[in-house]
Design a protein around this motif. Structure first.
Motif, PDB file in Angstrom:
ATOM      1  N   GLU A 116      73.812  25.822  70.944  1.00  0.00           N
ATOM      2  CA  GLU A 116      72.901  24.870  71.453  1.00  0.00           C
ATOM      3  C   GLU A 116      73.147  23.614  70.853  1.00  0.00           C
ATOM      4  OE1 GLU A 116      68.218  24.123  72.843  1.00  0.00           O
ATOM      5  OE2 GLU A 116      68.932  26.251  71.777  1.00  0.00           O
ATOM      6  N   THR A 117      73.146  23.482  69.678  1.00  0.00           N
ATOM      7  CA  THR A 117      73.404  22.229  69.241  1.00  0.00           C
ATOM      8  C   THR A 117      74.613  21.435  69.443  1.00  0.00           C
ATOM      9  OG1 THR A 117      72.325  22.947  67.267  1.00  0.00           O
ATOM     10  CG2 THR A 117      73.868  20.921  66.965  1.00  0.00           C
ATOM     11  N   VAL A 118      75.767  22.182  69.467  1.00  0.00           N
ATOM     12  CA  VAL A 118      77.059  21.772  69.851  1.00  0.00           C
ATOM     13  C   VAL A 118      77.061  21.465  71.579  1.00  0.00           C
ATOM     14  CG1 VAL A 118      79.524  21.871  70.076  1.00  0.00           C
ATOM     15  CG2 VAL A 118      78.418  22.700  67.900  1.00  0.00           C
ATOM     16  N   THR A 119      76.271  22.186  72.182  1.00  0.00           N
ATOM     17  CA  THR A 119      76.170  21.948  73.654  1.00  0.00           C
ATOM     18  C   THR A 119      75.581  20.689  74.107  1.00  0.00           C
ATOM     19  OG1 THR A 119      76.223  24.559  74.020  1.00  0.00           O
ATOM     20  CG2 THR A 119      75.537  22.782  75.946  1.00  0.00           C
ATOM     21  N   ARG A 120      74.488  20.625  73.375  1.00  0.00           N
ATOM     22  CA  ARG A 120      73.783  19.276  73.353  1.00  0.00           C
ATOM     23  C   ARG A 120      74.430  18.027  73.183  1.00  0.00           C
ATOM     24  NH1 ARG A 120      68.532  20.132  75.155  1.00  0.00           N
ATOM     25  NH2 ARG A 120      67.855  22.209  74.698  1.00  0.00           N
ATOM     26  N   ARG A 121      75.495  18.331  72.130  1.00  0.00           N
ATOM     27  CA  ARG A 121      76.185  17.111  71.642  1.00  0.00           C
ATOM     28  C   ARG A 121      77.442  16.481  72.581  1.00  0.00           C
ATOM     29  NH1 ARG A 121      77.528  14.263  67.118  1.00  0.00           N
ATOM     30  NH2 ARG A 121      79.593  13.943  66.673  1.00  0.00           N
ATOM     31  N   TYR A 122      77.914  17.523  73.439  1.00  0.00           N
ATOM     32  CA  TYR A 122      78.977  17.270  74.339  1.00  0.00           C
ATOM     33  C   TYR A 122      78.892  17.722  75.710  1.00  0.00           C
ATOM     34  CZ  TYR A 122      81.795  16.951  70.068  1.00  0.00           C
ATOM     35  OH  TYR A 122      82.312  16.562  69.057  1.00  0.00           O
ATOM     36  N   GLU A 123      78.832  16.561  76.505  1.00  0.00           N
ATOM     37  CA  GLU A 123      78.362  16.979  78.064  1.00  0.00           C
ATOM     38  C   GLU A 123      79.088  17.839  78.698  1.00  0.00           C
ATOM     39  OE1 GLU A 123      78.610  12.883  79.674  1.00  0.00           O
ATOM     40  OE2 GLU A 123      76.906  12.202  78.856  1.00  0.00           O
ATOM     41  N   VAL A 124      80.419  17.855  78.483  1.00  0.00           N
ATOM     42  CA  VAL A 124      81.604  18.842  78.996  1.00  0.00           C
ATOM     43  C   VAL A 124      80.985  19.998  79.145  1.00  0.00           C
ATOM     44  CG1 VAL A 124      82.982  19.045  77.331  1.00  0.00           C
ATOM     45  CG2 VAL A 124      83.741  19.031  79.463  1.00  0.00           C
ATOM     46  N   LEU A 125      80.364  20.456  77.887  1.00  0.00           N
ATOM     47  CA  LEU A 125      80.149  21.822  77.560  1.00  0.00           C
ATOM     48  C   LEU A 125      78.853  22.316  78.527  1.00  0.00           C
ATOM     49  CD1 LEU A 125      80.585  22.252  73.691  1.00  0.00           C
ATOM     50  CD2 LEU A 125      82.085  22.721  75.673  1.00  0.00           C
ATOM     51  N   ARG A 126      78.270  21.291  79.126  1.00  0.00           N
ATOM     52  CA  ARG A 126      77.009  21.556  79.994  1.00  0.00           C
ATOM     53  C   ARG A 126      77.001  20.994  81.354  1.00  0.00           C
ATOM     54  NH1 ARG A 126      73.771  16.925  78.690  1.00  0.00           N
ATOM     55  NH2 ARG A 126      74.396  15.850  76.630  1.00  0.00           N
ATOM     56  N   THR A 127      78.269  20.976  81.662  1.00  0.00           N
ATOM     57  CA  THR A 127      78.581  20.483  83.091  1.00  0.00           C
ATOM     58  C   THR A 127      79.149  21.794  84.078  1.00  0.00           C
ATOM     59  OG1 THR A 127      79.507  18.423  82.107  1.00  0.00           O
ATOM     60  CG2 THR A 127      80.382  19.112  84.506  1.00  0.00           C
ATOM     61  N   ASP A 174      73.001   9.683  61.851  1.00  0.00           N
ATOM     62  CA  ASP A 174      73.804   8.771  61.212  1.00  0.00           C
ATOM     63  C   ASP A 174      75.123   9.062  61.681  1.00  0.00           C
ATOM     64  OD1 ASP A 174      71.815   8.062  59.725  1.00  0.00           O
ATOM     65  OD2 ASP A 174      72.164   9.447  57.738  1.00  0.00           O
ATOM     66  N   GLU A 175      75.494   9.892  62.203  1.00  0.00           N
ATOM     67  CA  GLU A 175      76.767   9.959  62.818  1.00  0.00           C
ATOM     68  C   GLU A 175      77.351   9.258  64.135  1.00  0.00           C
ATOM     69  OE1 GLU A 175      79.782  14.206  63.752  1.00  0.00           O
ATOM     70  OE2 GLU A 175      78.242  14.410  62.472  1.00  0.00           O
ATOM     71  N   GLU A 176      78.482   9.072  64.360  1.00  0.00           N
ATOM     72  CA  GLU A 176      78.804   8.416  65.419  1.00  0.00           C
ATOM     73  C   GLU A 176      78.470   9.180  66.607  1.00  0.00           C
ATOM     74  OE1 GLU A 176      82.667   6.504  65.579  1.00  0.00           O
ATOM     75  OE2 GLU A 176      82.406   5.441  63.598  1.00  0.00           O
ATOM     76  N   GLU A 177      78.262   8.790  67.872  1.00  0.00           N
ATOM     77  CA  GLU A 177      78.319   9.408  69.205  1.00  0.00           C
ATOM     78  C   GLU A 177      79.674   9.919  69.360  1.00  0.00           C
ATOM     79  OE1 GLU A 177      76.179  11.111  72.451  1.00  0.00           O
ATOM     80  OE2 GLU A 177      75.490   9.885  70.676  1.00  0.00           O
ATOM     81  N   PRO A 178      79.649  11.143  69.847  1.00  0.00           N
ATOM     82  CA  PRO A 178      81.095  11.552  69.929  1.00  0.00           C
ATOM     83  C   PRO A 178      81.745  11.143  71.278  1.00  0.00           C
ATOM     84  CG  PRO A 178      79.358  13.507  70.596  1.00  0.00           C
ATOM     85  CD  PRO A 178      78.947  12.107  69.833  1.00  0.00           C
ATOM     86  N   LEU A 179      82.890  11.226  71.340  1.00  0.00           N
ATOM     87  CA  LEU A 179      83.646  10.637  72.614  1.00  0.00           C
ATOM     88  C   LEU A 179      83.565  11.775  73.732  1.00  0.00           C
ATOM     89  CD1 LEU A 179      85.968   9.143  73.805  1.00  0.00           C
ATOM     90  CD2 LEU A 179      87.713  10.709  72.857  1.00  0.00           C
ATOM     91  N   GLN A 180      83.077  11.555  74.657  1.00  0.00           N
ATOM     92  CA  GLN A 180      82.630  12.213  75.860  1.00  0.00           C
ATOM     93  C   GLN A 180      83.848  12.374  76.871  1.00  0.00           C
ATOM     94  OE1 GLN A 180      79.977  14.160  75.717  1.00  0.00           O
ATOM     95  NE2 GLN A 180      79.027  13.041  74.248  1.00  0.00           N
ATOM     96  N   TYR A 181      83.972  13.501  77.556  1.00  0.00           N
ATOM     97  CA  TYR A 181      85.279  13.788  78.528  1.00  0.00           C
ATOM     98  C   TYR A 181      85.214  12.799  79.649  1.00  0.00           C
ATOM     99  CZ  TYR A 181      88.511  15.927  81.501  1.00  0.00           C
ATOM    100  OH  TYR A 181      89.330  16.170  82.264  1.00  0.00           O
TER     101      TYR A 181
END
Length: 1014
Positions: free
Chosen positions: A22-33, A111-118
Motif C-alpha cells: 500500500e505504501t509503494v502503491t500510494r507513492r507511484y501513480e502507475v501502480l494505481r492506474t 524528506d525524500e524527493e517526489e518520485p518520477l511518475q510515469y
C-alpha cells in the motif's frame, strides 16, 4: 505477464507485506492506474485511483507470499516491464525495512524527493517523438527493418506442422522450457545478439523464409534519466534479417548486434515504432542475483499477445528459453518441443562454432529416412527389360487391343509387327541413340518400340520445336539415327544423323500376323535380349539452368522397377485403359504409354492436335475414344481444365463399372481441386505423385484422403532423405533438401560428367556399391504424419502450367538480344514473365522479343514482358525477385500500330480481357496469347461472356480467335437472339459517359510513350 520470485532473509508476515504494498502503491501513480474500456469501442482511457486497485483477476499487478516463505511479484506488461518489476521489489524492500507493519517507510517520508511518475515520462517521450530528429530516426529504422516479409507464412507453416488440431493447452505444454548453458560472451548485448540470431535461424530453418522481421523487446531505460522510472518502458522495434545459404551464424550475430546497437542508441527516438501486433517476437532479460536485499529465485516473462514469442531469461550461466504468445497453443507440445530443442542446439553450436553456415547447423535429433523396398512384381522383373515385358504381354494375348488412337487400333501382335519391321531398318544397338521426330502419335509409339527392340534408347523430339533447338538436342544426345516423316525430315536433315523415314503405314497395321511372327523370329528379338537391364531405355531433356537443356539418361532397370510398383499399387494391369495425354517429351508419358503395355492393358493416344482436356473429359464421360477408361494421369492445371469442361457440360459423368484412379503430379495440388474432384467423381481414388525426371517419373506417391496434400510415401525400391547443406539428416519439421535414392535414380545426364557429379552424389547412407542420391533441389519438411511436404525450391527452378522451367535457360536467350542489357524470368499467376532492362537504344517490342525467343519451345517463351530501369538486388547482391514490379504495371508494347477497339462489341471484349488478363491497354488487333492469355484464362473469358451476355462460346472456337476483333466477330456469329448487340450497345453508352466525366481517361493511353516503346 512477468513474474519475479524472491527469497527474504527472514519470513515476511503477510500483514507487513500488504502494508508495504500500500505504501509503494500510494507513492507511484502507475501502480494505481486502471484502464477503462471505451464505450464506443476505441482505445481505453487511464484512470488514476486515490488508493490501491481493487483485488480481483483483472488487477494488473500483485505482490503476495509464496510457498517456502518466498515472495512472488507479478505484473502485466501494460503496468511494468521486467526492470520495473525489480525496481518495485527494491521499493517494497525499503518499505519493509522502514518500520513495523502499517508504519510509513522511507519511501513515504517527507524528506525524500517526489518520485518520477510515469505520466511525466510519457509526456517527455511525446515531446521527443515530435522532434524532426525522431522522424529521421524512424525513417531510417523503417527503411532498414520495415515490413515483415514471410512472417505470416512462417507462422502458418509452423502451425500446420502440428498433428491434427491441437487441443487447448493443458498447462504442461505452456510450461515447456529448455535451459541452455551460456557462459559467454561477456557483454549482455552480445548475449542478446547470439540468442536473437539463434531464434531467427531456427525460424528460417523451420519456415523457409528468405527474409524475416522479428519485433524485439527494447527498454527505454537505455536513456539514463529513465533508469529509475517505474512503469511500462518497453518498446518493440523490428529487426529484419535476410538469409543466404553462404552466410554463417557469426554473420547473422554480427548483423543483429549492429542493428540492436543502433536501436538502443536512439531508442527514445523510435519509441512509437513498437510493432506490438507483429506475429513474431523476442525478449531477453537478465535476472539480477539480488533485488532490495532479497535473493532473486527466478524471473520469468510470458507473452499472451498475438503471434509467437521467444522469451529468454538468463540467470548465472543458464538461459531459460520459453515459447509463448497466442499462436503457441496451436503448435501443440510436440512442435513446441522440437522448436525449443532446435533453439537450444543452435545456441550451443553457434556459441561454440560461429563459423558454421546457417544451413549446416544441427538442430536436434535427425529424422530417419523414408524407405520402401522393391515391390514383389518389381523384384520379379529385376532382370527384365522394357521390350521384353511388352513381348511377354503380346505373347499372352496377341489379339488384345494395345493402342487406340481415334478410329485406329493396333493389337499387341500388330504393334510388335510394326515395331519389328521398322527395327530391321534402323541398324542400331544398345550403344546408339534413336531420335524420333514423328507427329502422328501411333507412328511415334511404333518408332519408340522399334528402337527399344534393337536395344537402343529412344529420344522423342517435339517436331514443333524450332529447327535450331532440334539440331542442338540431337547433337547433345549423340543421336546416330533419326526416325522422321516426309514432313519432319527437313528439320533434322544435314546434321550428320542418318534418317529413317517412317512409311505412311508406319503403325504396321497392314502386315499380317504370320509376317510379323516371321520377322520377329528372324531378328531374334522375341525376348528383348538385344539389351540388358542396365542399358539405357530412353533419353529425356529437361530445362537447364545454364541455358542448355539436360539429357536425362534412364535405364531399363529404372523403368521396370517403377512399372512394377505401379502394378502392385493397382494402377496398371491387363484391364487398364489409360489416356496418354502427356507430351512424349515429358516423363509422365512413361507410365501412360509403357505402363498399360507391359501388362496387356490399352493405351489411348489422343489424335494429333486434340486438346488433352478434351481427351480426358471424353474419356471420363465415355463419349470418346477413351470410353471405359480406368486410370487418368495429368498435371493439376490440365485436370482443372478437364473438370471445368465437365462442369460446363452439365456436371458429373454417370456411374462407373470400375473404380477410377486419378493420378496428378508435376505441380502443387490444391485443396479446391481435391474438393471438386470428389464432388464430380465420387468414389474416384485421387493420387498425388511427386518426382523429377531424374528419378524415373515418380519418387513418391500417396492417396489423398484428408485436407492435407503431402508428397506421399516412397514408391517401391526408393528412399527419401531430407538433408541439410552438409548432407546431414534434419529433425522433423525442419526444412531441408530432398534427396532421392534407390532403384529409380537415373544414370545421370548423358555426356555431362560434371553436371552429373554435381546432382547425382554418392549415397553415404547405403551399403550398396556405387549407390547414389539425386539432389532434387526441392525443399521439404517431414510433416505431422512423418511424410514429406513441399516447401519450395533451393534454386530458381519454376513449375509453370505443369512444365519444369529453369529461368536461366530463358534469360540466356533474352540476353542475346541486342536491345536487352539485363533480364530476369520468374512466374506470376502461373505465367512466365520476363523483366528486361533495355539497352541504350531503347526497349524492344514484345513482337521482337517473341520472335527472338522462337528458338525455345513454346512453353518456355514468356507470356508477359516488363521493362525495368534496373534489376532489384538484395543486401547480398542477388536478384530480389520479390521486389520485381507487378507485370500489370509495365508491359512492353506489342509492336506495330495500336488500334483502339472500334465497335461496341470490340469494346466489351477488350474490357473482358482487361479483367481476365490483368492488363490496362488492349487494342483491337492485340493477341490474347501475347498479352499473357492461355487456355485457363480462355475458359474464364468464356465464363465471363456467358455471365454478361448469356451466350455460350465453344472454347475451341475462342482459342482459334486470338485477337479482340476476331473474338468480337465470333460473338456476333453466335448472337442468335440479339443479346450480344444489346449488351454491347448498353456498355458502350455507359463507357462513353464515364469518359466524358473523367478528365484523364487512360483506357487507350500508354502514358504518352511512343506506341512501340514502353
Amino acid at each position: 505477464m512477468t513474474t519475479l520470485v524472491l527469497e527474504a532473509p527472514a519470513p515476511v508476515p503477510e500483514a507487513r507485506l500488504a502494508a508495504a504494498v500500500e505504501t509503494v502503491t500510494r507513492r507511484y501513480e502507475v501502480l494505481r492506474t486502471e484502464l477503462v474500456p471505451s464505450p464506443a469501442g476505441g482505445p481505453p482511457t487511464q484512470r488514476v485511483l486515490a488508493g490501491p486497485l481493487p483485488e480481483g483477476p483483472e488487477k494488473p499487478w500483485t505482490a503476495a507470499p509464496a510457498a517456502g516463505g518466498r515472495i512472488e511479484i507479478a505484473a502485466s506488461a501494460r503496468i511494468l516491464d521486467a526492470e520495473g518489476l525489480v525496481l518495485l521489489a527494491e521499493e517494497l524492500g525499503r518499505a519493509l525495512d522502514g518500520g513495523p507493519a502499517g508504519a510509513p517507510g522511507p519511501a513515504a517520508g517527507t524528506d525524500e524527493e517526489e518520485p518520477l511518475q510515469y505520466a511525466d515520462v510519457a509526456e517527455w517521450l511525446h515531446e521527443v517523438l515530435a522532434d524532426p530528429d525522431a522522424a529521421s530516426a524512424r525513417a531510417g529504422q523503417e527503411k532498414a527493418h520495415g515490413g515483415f516479409d514471410d512472417v505470416d507464412e512462417t507462422v502458418a507453416r509452423l502451425r500446420s506442422s502440428a498433428p491434427g488440431r491441437p487441443a487447448a493447452d493443458d498447462g504442461a505444454a505452456a510450461e515447456a522450457v529448455r535451459e541452455v548453458v551460456l557462459a559467454g560472451p561477456e557483454d549482455a548485448a552480445d548475449r542478446e545478439a547470439l540468442l536473437l540470431a539463434a531464434w531467427l535461424v531456427v525460424l528460417h530453418r523451420f519456415g523457409g523464409a528468405r527474409a524475416l522481421a522479428v519485433r524485439v523487446r527494447t527498454g527505454l531505460r537505455e536513456v539514463p534519466q529513465l533508469a529509475s522510472a517505474i512503469g511500462p518502458l518497453d518498446t518493440w522495434p523490428a529487426v529484419r534479417q535476410e538469409f543466404d545459404a553462404a552466410r554463417t551464424f557469426g554473420d547473422v550475430v554480427a548483423e543483429v548486434r549492429a542493428a540492436r546497437a543502433a536501436q538502443r542508441e536512439g531508442v527514445e527516438l523510435i519509441g512509437d515504432l513498437s510493432a506490438a501486433t507483429a506475429p513474431l517476437a523476442f525478449s531477453y532479460h537478465e535476472a539480477p542475483e539480488r533485488a532490495g536485499g532479497w535473493s532473486v529465485v527466478s524471473l520469468s516473462a510470458r507473452g499472451t499477445g498475438p503471434g509467437l514469442r521467444l522469451s529468454a531469461v538468463r540467470r548465472g550461466d543458464l538461459v531459460a528459453l520459453r515459447l509463448d504468445g497466442a499462436d503457441r497453443a496451436a503448435l501443440g507440445p510436440v512442435v513446441t518441443g522440437r522448436i525449443l530443442d532446435a533453439l537450444a542446439a543452435a545456441v550451443e553450436q553457434g556459441a561454440r562454432e560461429p563459423a558454421t553456415r546457417i544451413g549446416r547447423m544441427a538442430l536436434g535429433v535427425p529424422a530417419a529416412p523414408l524407405t520402401t523396398p522393391a515391390t514383389p512384381t518389381a523384384a520379379g522383373w529385376a532382370d527384365a527389360t522394357l521390350p521384353e515385358l511388352i513381348a511377354r504381354a503380346a505373347a499372352r494375348a496377341p489379339e488384345a487391343t494395345a493402342v487406340r488412337c481415334a478410329e485406329r487400333e493396333l493389337t499387341y501382335g500388330q504393334l510388335l509387327a510394326g515395331a519389328d519391321r521398322l527395327a530391321g531398318r534402323l541398324g542400331t544397338d544398345h550403344r546408339s541413340v534413336v531420335a524420333v521426330v514423328v507427329p502422328d502419335p501411333l507412328g511415334r509409339l511404333v518408332a519408340q518400340l522399334a528402337a527399344l527392340r534393337t536395344g537402343a534408347p529412344y529420344l522423342v523430339v517435339d517436331p514443333d520445336d524450332p529447327a535450331e533447338r532440334i539440331a542442338a538436342l540431337l547433337a547433345d544426345a549423340s543421336a546416330r539415327v533419326c526416325v522422321a516423316t516426309a514432313d519432319t525430315a527437313p528439320l533434322v536433315d544435314g546434321g550428320g544423323t542418318r534418317l529413317v523415314l517412317l512409311a505412311e503405314d508406319g503403325d504396321g497395321g497392314r502386315e499380317t500376323e504370320d509376317d510379323a511372327a516371321r520377322d520377329r523370329a528372324g531378328r531374334g528379338r522375341e525376348d528383348g535380349a538385344a539389351c540388358g537391364p542396365d542399358d539405357l531405355a530412353y533419353l529425356l531433356f529437361t530445362s537447364g539452368s545454364t541455358g542448355r537443356p539436360k539429357p536425362v539418361a534412364v535405364t531399363h532397370r529404372n523403368v521396370v522397377n517403377y512399372l512394377g510398383w505401379l502394378a502392385d499399387a493397382g494402377l496398371i494391369g491387363p484391364a487398364t485403359v489409360l489416356p496418354a495425354t502427356a507430351a512424349p517429351v515429358f516423363d509422365a508419358s512413361v507410365k501412360q504409354v509403357w505402363g498399360p503395355l507391359v501388362l496387356g492393358g490399352t493405351v489411348v493416344l489422343p489424335p494429333a492436335g486434340e486438346r488433352p482436356a478434351d481427351t480426358l473429359a471424353a474419356a471420363l464421360t465415355g463419349t470418346g475414344t477413351g470410353a471405359a477408361v480406368t486410370t487418368v494421369n495429368t498435371v493439376p492445371r490440365l485436370w482443372d481444365e478437364t473438370l471445368r469442361t465437365l462442369e460446363t457440360a452439365g456436371g458429373a459423368p454417370g456411374p462407373r463399372e470400375r473404380r477410377l484412379d486419378v493420378l496428378l503430379g508435376g505441380e502443387a495440388l490444391t485443396a479446391d481441386l481435391v474438393e471438386r474432384t470428389r464432388r464430380l467423381l465420387p468414389g474416384a481414388r485421387l493420387w498425388n505423385l511427386y518426382g523429377p525426371s531424374e528419378t524415373t517419373a515418380n519418387a513418391s506417391a500417396g492417396i489423398v484422403t484428408g485436407d492435407r496434400v503431402g508428397l506421399g510415401t516412397p514408391v517401391g525400391g526408393t528412399t527419401l532423405h531430407v538433408l541439410d547443406e552438409a548432407m546431414a539428416p534434419v529433425p522433423h519439421g525442419v526444412i531441408g533438401e530432398l534427396y532421392v535414392g534407390g532403384a529409380g535414380v537415373a544414370r545421370g545426364y548423358a555426356g555431362r560428367g560434371g553436371l552429373t557429379a554435381e546432382r547425382f552424389v554418392p549415397d553415404p547412407f547405403s551399403g550398396a556399391e556405387g549407390a547414389r542420391l539425386y539432389r532434387t533441389g526441392d525443399l521439404v519438411r517431414l510433416g505431422a504424419d512423418g511424410l514429406p511436404e513441399f516447401c519450395g525450391r533451393a534454386d530458381g527452378q519454376l513449375k509453370v502450367r505443369g512444365y519444369r522451367v529453369e529461368p536461366g535457360e530463358i534469360e540466356a536467350v533474352l540476353l542475346r538480344h541486342p536491345a536487352v542489357a539485363a533480364a530476369v524470368v520468374d512466374a506470376r499467376d502461373d505465367r512466365l514473365v520476363a523483366w528486361v532492362v533495355p539497352g541504350p537504344d531503347g526497349p524492344p517490342t514484345v513482337a521482337e522479343l517473341r520472335e527472338h525467343c522462337a528458338v525455345l519451345p513454346s512453353y518456355l517463351v514468356p507470356q508477359l514482358f516488363v521493362a525495368l530501369d534496373r534489376i532489384p538486388l538484395t543486401a547480398q547482391g542477388k536478384t530480389d525477385r520479390r521486389a520485381l514490379p507487378d507485370p500489370a504495371d509495365g508491359h512492353l508494347e506489342q509492336g506495330g500500330e495500336f488500334t483502339a477497339p472500334r465497335t461496341p462489341v470490340e469494346r466489351v471484349v477488350a474490357e473482358i480481357w482487361r479483367t481476365v488478363l490483368g492488363t490496362a491497354r488492349v487494342g483491337a488487333h492485340d493477341s490474347f496469347f501475347a498479352l499473357g492469355g492461355d487456355s485457363i484464362r480462355a475458359m474464364h473469358t468464356v465464363a465471363r461472356v456467358r455471365e454478361l451476355m448469356g451466350t455460350e462460346i465453344p472454347l475451341r472456337e475462342l482459342l482459334g480467335a486470338p485477337t479482340v476483333a476476331d473474338q468480337a466477330n465470333l460473338l456476333l456469329a453466335h448472337d442468335r437472339d440479339g443479346s450480344v448487340r444489346e449488351f454491347a450497345e448498353a456498355f458502350a453508352a455507359l463507357d462513353d459517359t464515364a469518359d466524358e466525366t473523367d478528365p484523364n481517361p487512360t483506357a487507350d493511353s500508354a502514358d504518352d510513350a511512343p506506341e512501340d516503346q514502353i
